[in-house]
Design an enzyme around this catalytic site. Structure first.
Site, PDB file in Angstrom:
ATOM      1  N   GLU A  16     106.116  37.078  33.138  1.00 12.45           N
ATOM      2  CA  GLU A  16     105.528  35.751  33.026  1.00 12.45           C
ATOM      3  C   GLU A  16     105.054  35.300  34.399  1.00 12.45           C
ATOM      4  O   GLU A  16     105.661  35.635  35.418  1.00 12.45           O
ATOM      5  CB  GLU A  16     106.549  34.732  32.496  1.00 12.45           C
ATOM      6  CG  GLU A  16     106.808  34.864  31.021  1.00 12.45           C
ATOM      7  CD  GLU A  16     107.514  33.659  30.409  1.00 12.45           C
ATOM      8  OE1 GLU A  16     107.718  32.635  31.099  1.00 12.45           O
ATOM      9  OE2 GLU A  16     107.848  33.750  29.210  1.00 12.45           O
ATOM     10  N   HIS A  65     101.933  28.689  32.172  1.00  9.67           N
ATOM     11  CA  HIS A  65     102.659  29.946  32.290  1.00  9.67           C
ATOM     12  C   HIS A  65     102.129  30.911  31.236  1.00  9.67           C
ATOM     13  O   HIS A  65     101.387  30.523  30.334  1.00  9.67           O
ATOM     14  CB  HIS A  65     104.181  29.755  32.200  1.00  9.67           C
ATOM     15  CG  HIS A  65     104.714  29.386  30.858  1.00  9.67           C
ATOM     16  ND1 HIS A  65     104.712  28.105  30.370  1.00  9.67           N
ATOM     17  CD2 HIS A  65     105.313  30.145  29.903  1.00  9.67           C
ATOM     18  CE1 HIS A  65     105.281  28.088  29.174  1.00  9.67           C
ATOM     19  NE2 HIS A  65     105.648  29.313  28.859  1.00  9.67           N
ATOM     20  N   HIS A 123     102.756  34.151  28.398  1.00  8.80           N
ATOM     21  CA  HIS A 123     103.677  34.774  27.454  1.00  8.80           C
ATOM     22  C   HIS A 123     103.222  36.223  27.282  1.00  8.80           C
ATOM     23  O   HIS A 123     102.321  36.495  26.497  1.00  8.80           O
ATOM     24  CB  HIS A 123     103.659  34.058  26.105  1.00  8.80           C
ATOM     25  CG  HIS A 123     104.474  32.822  26.045  1.00  8.80           C
ATOM     26  ND1 HIS A 123     104.597  32.079  24.890  1.00  8.80           N
ATOM     27  CD2 HIS A 123     105.224  32.185  26.978  1.00  8.80           C
ATOM     28  CE1 HIS A 123     105.387  31.038  25.116  1.00  8.80           C
ATOM     29  NE2 HIS A 123     105.765  31.080  26.388  1.00  8.80           N
ATOM     30  N   ASP A 125     110.626  26.167  26.156  1.00 11.25           N
ATOM     31  CA  ASP A 125     109.500  25.449  26.770  1.00 11.25           C
ATOM     32  C   ASP A 125     109.579  23.959  26.444  1.00 11.25           C
ATOM     33  O   ASP A 125     109.415  23.111  27.323  1.00 11.25           O
ATOM     34  CB  ASP A 125     108.157  26.003  26.278  1.00 11.25           C
ATOM     35  CG  ASP A 125     107.897  27.432  26.707  1.00 11.25           C
ATOM     36  OD1 ASP A 125     108.438  27.865  27.747  1.00 11.25           O
ATOM     37  OD2 ASP A 125     107.141  28.130  25.993  1.00 11.25           O
TER      38      ASP A 125
END
Length: 139
Positions: free
Chosen positions: A24, A82, A84, A95
């Site tokens: 990530e 971010h 995945h 999250d």
């Protein structure tokens, strides 16, 4: 109201997500919080050592300094992004539990090293879930 990003900044964000794969990546969306316009993407380093493929961590001091630099440029933190890796661009319970109100959370799905999808989310006031927001690109 949706999120607006400059195309060049989105390309920088995508490059960061691809470069970090299969881990990530994380960063800040900077611009105007009044209009949710992102004029700058600030890439951060995922400091997570134990499970960087499905979690990220940025130390408080690194985040503080990055946010100070953004404010020194006359910008505001609009939200965060971010990736995945090999998972959908939908937010996870983790999250949601770590989200802040009135911020955008852009998640990029990277499948086999290529950007697949991206979605941006905002936390509901009651913290029960996050709502998808539109993403508009501009030159």
């Amino acid at each position: 109201m949706g999120l607006t990003l400059r195309r060049a900044e989105l390309e920088r964000l995508h490059a960061h997500a691809i470069e970090g794969y299969p881990h990530e990546v994380v960063g800040i969306l900077a611009g105007s919080r009044d209009t949710y316009h992102v004029s700058k993407v600030v890439s951060l380093t995922n400091e997570r050592a134990d499970s960087p493929a499905n979690r990220y961590h940025v130390s408080a001091m690194v985040l503080f300094r990055a946010e100070q630099a953004i404010e020194a440029e006359g910008l505001e933190v609009v939200g965060y992004y971010h990736s995945h890796p090999d998972h959908p661009s939908r937010y996870s319970d983790f999250d949601r539990d770590h989200a802040l109100p009135a911020m955008s959370y852009l998640i990029v799905s990277v499948l086999s090293g290529q950007v697949a999808t991206m979605q941006s989310w905002r936390l509901r006031d009651d913290r029960s879930s996050m709502d998808e927001e539109s993403i508009t690109l501009e030159e």
